[in-house]
Design a protein around this motif. Structure first.
Motif, PDB file in Angstrom:
ATOM      1  N   SER A 297       2.814  -4.458   9.965  1.00 29.63           N
ATOM      2  CA  SER A 297       1.667  -4.898   9.129  1.00 29.63           C
ATOM      3  C   SER A 297       0.674  -3.396   9.264  1.00 29.63           C
ATOM      4  CB  SER A 297       0.888  -5.819   9.612  1.00 29.63           C
ATOM      5  OG  SER A 297       0.536  -5.584  11.156  1.00 29.63           O
ATOM      6  N   ILE A 298       1.346  -2.305   9.664  1.00 28.47           N
ATOM      7  CA  ILE A 298       0.601  -1.145   9.497  1.00 28.47           C
ATOM      8  C   ILE A 298       1.133  -0.071   8.512  1.00 28.47           C
ATOM      9  CG2 ILE A 298       0.311   1.141  10.806  1.00 28.47           C
ATOM     10  CD1 ILE A 298      -1.212  -1.216  11.947  1.00 28.47           C
ATOM     11  N   PHE A 299       0.002   0.642   8.011  1.00 28.84           N
ATOM     12  CA  PHE A 299       0.492   1.715   6.759  1.00 28.84           C
ATOM     13  C   PHE A 299      -0.452   2.812   7.707  1.00 28.84           C
ATOM     14  CE2 PHE A 299      -1.843   4.210   3.702  1.00 28.84           C
ATOM     15  CZ  PHE A 299      -0.594   4.931   3.128  1.00 28.84           C
ATOM     16  N   ALA A 300       0.160   4.155   7.574  1.00 31.06           N
ATOM     17  CA  ALA A 300      -0.499   5.253   8.164  1.00 31.06           C
ATOM     18  C   ALA A 300      -0.294   6.399   7.411  1.00 31.06           C
ATOM     19  CB  ALA A 300       0.232   5.519   9.653  1.00 31.06           C
ATOM     20  N   ARG A 301      -1.355   7.512   7.500  1.00 32.31           N
ATOM     21  CA  ARG A 301      -1.343   8.552   6.819  1.00 32.31           C
ATOM     22  C   ARG A 301      -1.566   9.600   7.851  1.00 32.31           C
ATOM     23  NH1 ARG A 301      -5.333   9.853   4.019  1.00 32.31           N
ATOM     24  NH2 ARG A 301      -4.595  10.853   2.119  1.00 32.31           N
ATOM     25  N   LEU A 302      -0.859  10.738   7.615  1.00 34.72           N
ATOM     26  CA  LEU A 302      -1.072  11.893   8.726  1.00 34.72           C
ATOM     27  C   LEU A 302      -1.214  13.216   7.716  1.00 34.72           C
ATOM     28  CD1 LEU A 302       0.839  10.011  10.518  1.00 34.72           C
ATOM     29  CD2 LEU A 302       0.153  11.497  12.225  1.00 34.72           C
TER      30      LEU A 302
ATOM     31  N   ILE B 173       0.849  -0.948   0.010  1.00 31.96           N
ATOM     32  CA  ILE B 173      -0.135  -0.103   0.022  1.00 31.96           C
ATOM     33  C   ILE B 173       0.712   1.237   0.010  1.00 31.96           C
ATOM     34  CG2 ILE B 173      -1.616   1.336   1.318  1.00 31.96           C
ATOM     35  CD1 ILE B 173      -2.892  -0.916  -0.039  1.00 31.96           C
ATOM     36  N   PHE B 174       2.061   1.408   0.896  1.00 31.91           N
ATOM     37  CA  PHE B 174       3.081   2.468   1.015  1.00 31.91           C
ATOM     38  C   PHE B 174       3.523   2.622  -0.536  1.00 31.91           C
ATOM     39  CE2 PHE B 174       7.251   3.586   1.316  1.00 31.91           C
ATOM     40  CZ  PHE B 174       7.157   5.234   1.676  1.00 31.91           C
ATOM     41  N   SER B 175       3.800   1.630  -1.202  1.00 32.28           N
ATOM     42  CA  SER B 175       4.511   1.651  -2.488  1.00 32.28           C
ATOM     43  C   SER B 175       3.664   2.190  -3.587  1.00 32.28           C
ATOM     44  CB  SER B 175       5.074   0.192  -2.911  1.00 32.28           C
ATOM     45  OG  SER B 175       4.342  -0.628  -3.393  1.00 32.28           O
ATOM     46  N   ASN B 176       2.060   2.139  -3.271  1.00 26.94           N
ATOM     47  CA  ASN B 176       1.369   2.656  -4.365  1.00 26.94           C
ATOM     48  C   ASN B 176       1.818   4.092  -4.747  1.00 26.94           C
ATOM     49  OD1 ASN B 176      -0.074   0.368  -4.669  1.00 26.94           O
ATOM     50  ND2 ASN B 176      -1.990   1.293  -3.511  1.00 26.94           N
ATOM     51  N   ASP B 177       2.356   4.727  -3.985  1.00 26.55           N
ATOM     52  CA  ASP B 177       2.595   6.302  -4.122  1.00 26.55           C
ATOM     53  C   ASP B 177       3.483   6.711  -3.179  1.00 26.55           C
ATOM     54  OD1 ASP B 177       2.737   9.059  -4.491  1.00 26.55           O
ATOM     55  OD2 ASP B 177       0.886   9.587  -3.459  1.00 26.55           O
ATOM     56  N   THR B 178       4.686   6.850  -3.939  1.00 25.79           N
ATOM     57  CA  THR B 178       6.240   7.333  -3.025  1.00 25.79           C
ATOM     58  C   THR B 178       6.436   8.810  -3.469  1.00 25.79           C
ATOM     59  OG1 THR B 178       7.405   6.098  -4.700  1.00 25.79           O
ATOM     60  CG2 THR B 178       6.760   5.032  -2.498  1.00 25.79           C
ATOM     61  N   GLU B 179       5.632   9.551  -4.068  1.00 25.46           N
ATOM     62  CA  GLU B 179       6.089  10.694  -4.665  1.00 25.46           C
ATOM     63  C   GLU B 179       6.159  11.532  -3.242  1.00 25.46           C
ATOM     64  OE1 GLU B 179       6.841  12.027  -7.553  1.00 25.46           O
ATOM     65  OE2 GLU B 179       6.741   9.927  -8.316  1.00 25.46           O
ATOM     66  N   GLY B 180       7.370  12.440  -3.199  1.00 22.44           N
ATOM     67  CA  GLY B 180       7.534  13.454  -2.136  1.00 22.44           C
ATOM     68  C   GLY B 180       8.726  13.168  -1.463  1.00 22.44           C
TER      69      GLY B 180
ATOM     70  N   GLY C  37       9.719   3.048   5.960  1.00 21.74           N
ATOM     71  CA  GLY C  37       9.807   3.777   4.860  1.00 21.74           C
ATOM     72  C   GLY C  37       8.477   5.013   5.106  1.00 21.74           C
ATOM     73  N   ALA C  38       9.054   6.086   4.601  1.00 22.03           N
ATOM     74  CA  ALA C  38       8.003   7.414   4.723  1.00 22.03           C
ATOM     75  C   ALA C  38       8.358   8.415   3.664  1.00 22.03           C
ATOM     76  CB  ALA C  38       8.323   7.979   6.121  1.00 22.03           C
ATOM     77  N   VAL C  39       7.300   8.895   2.958  1.00 24.02           N
ATOM     78  CA  VAL C  39       7.276  10.280   2.209  1.00 24.02           C
ATOM     79  C   VAL C  39       6.398  11.471   2.913  1.00 24.02           C
ATOM     80  CG1 VAL C  39       8.149   9.013   0.517  1.00 24.02           C
ATOM     81  CG2 VAL C  39       5.751   9.148   0.967  1.00 24.02           C
ATOM     82  N   TYR C  40       7.012  12.480   2.649  1.00 25.33           N
ATOM     83  CA  TYR C  40       6.270  13.712   3.112  1.00 25.33           C
ATOM     84  C   TYR C  40       5.941  14.801   1.998  1.00 25.33           C
ATOM     85  CZ  TYR C  40       4.753  18.130   5.485  1.00 25.33           C
ATOM     86  OH  TYR C  40       4.229  19.147   5.697  1.00 25.33           O
ATOM     87  N   ALA C  41       4.816  15.354   1.751  1.00 27.80           N
ATOM     88  CA  ALA C  41       4.602  16.230   0.685  1.00 27.80           C
ATOM     89  C   ALA C  41       3.204  17.145   0.919  1.00 27.80           C
ATOM     90  CB  ALA C  41       4.458  15.680  -0.626  1.00 27.80           C
ATOM     91  N   LEU C  42       3.530  18.407   1.191  1.00 31.65           N
ATOM     92  CA  LEU C  42       2.546  19.271   1.119  1.00 31.65           C
ATOM     93  C   LEU C  42       1.511  19.216   2.366  1.00 31.65           C
ATOM     94  CD1 LEU C  42       1.692  19.621  -2.544  1.00 31.65           C
ATOM     95  CD2 LEU C  42       2.887  21.206  -1.303  1.00 31.65           C
ATOM     96  N   GLY C  43       2.155  18.953   3.705  1.00 31.93           N
ATOM     97  CA  GLY C  43       1.217  18.435   4.824  1.00 31.93           C
ATOM     98  C   GLY C  43       0.725  16.857   4.884  1.00 31.93           C
ATOM     99  N   LEU C  44       1.152  16.109   3.957  1.00 36.86           N
ATOM    100  CA  LEU C  44       0.621  14.699   3.936  1.00 36.86           C
ATOM    101  C   LEU C  44       1.923  13.921   4.204  1.00 36.86           C
ATOM    102  CD1 LEU C  44      -1.564  12.492   3.715  1.00 36.86           C
ATOM    103  CD2 LEU C  44      -0.794  12.684   1.175  1.00 36.86           C
TER     104      LEU C  44
END
Length: 232
Positions: free
Chosen positions: A53-58, A24-31, A39-46
């Motif tokens: 086994s956790i995927f998180a969005r803030l 799920i994380f690898s679906n969108d790694t722009e940022g 593994g983490a990516v940040y862009a424009l407040g996201l």
């Protein structure tokens, strides 16, 4: 919520496995890639990250230095509370040389493949919940090519999908029964495909036959190392 101006939403998703959380994380790694979890990516407040086994969005609805700081504080507390998991073994089968790191996508079904790379209307590779696939891009000798590796439950499933792919994708060309094939498809571009035991390996968008053949060979070698613990 701190005030009328600062509102942050944290979403935590429990997946069936660490491999699917990574997927799920690898679906969108722009940022901007940041050090958080596994593994983490940040862009424009996201901020998006995975661990175990956790995927998180803030998400901050209005990005400021303060909201960015709060997001990373909350995310760090979440990540610290989670055990680590494993990156899918199939991802380790990607040859490392010339790999574009943020182009890796791990998934299971046809609908996901068509989001990342449109292949066909029909499910010509027989992708389903029992298959695993990884798609990535490479920059080789100034050109970008795509590598797709699919793992099936049984060798006969891979062989059946290989035959179907050949008949449909190369429908204007004579059928070839060998386990490996390279064809020019359009505008000087080649598609190379091979099945090995439970796996199908495909290289798209190459304008050089040697590059196609080498990438197929390198991917097969990595598969043997990762899944069969032997080198060729």
């Amino acid at each position: 919520k701190k005030s009328s101006d600062i509102s942050i939403v944290a979403e935590i998703y429990q997946m069936n496995s660490s491999e699917d959380a990574y997927g799920i994380f690898s679906n969108d790694t722009e940022g901007e890639q940041v050090k958080l979890g596994q593994g983490a990516v940040y862009a424009l407040g996201l901020l998006r990250f995975w661990k175990g086994s956790i995927f998180a969005r803030l998400l901050a609805y209005r990005e400021t230095e303060e909201t960015k700081s709060i997001i990373f504080t909350i995310a760090s507390k979440i990540a610290d509370a989670l055990p680590e998991g494993s990156i899918p073994k199939l991802v380790s089968c990607l040859p490392p040389d010339d790999l574009i790191e943020n182009s890796i996508h791990y998934f299971h079904k046809q609908v996901s493949l068509n989001i990342f790379y449109y292949l066909a209307d029909s499910n010509i590779l027989n992708l389903d919940e029992n298959t695993s696939a990884v798609l990535s891009r490479y920059r080789i000798c100034g050109q970008k090519v795509r590598l797709l590796i699919v793992k099936y439950k049984k060798p006969e499933d891979a062989q059946s999908a290989y035959v179907q792919f050949n008949k449909i994708y190369f429908r204007d060309k004579p059928f070839v029964s060998s386990p490996e094939r390279l064809e020019e498809v359009e505008d000087g571009k080649f598609v190379s495909v091979k099945y090995v035991d439970k796996f199908i390996i495909i290289v798209f968008e190459s304008s050089d036959q040697k590059i196609s053949k080498k990438l197929i060979k390198d991917a097969e070698k990595k598969i043997m190392e990762v899944f069969y613990e032997r080198k060729r």
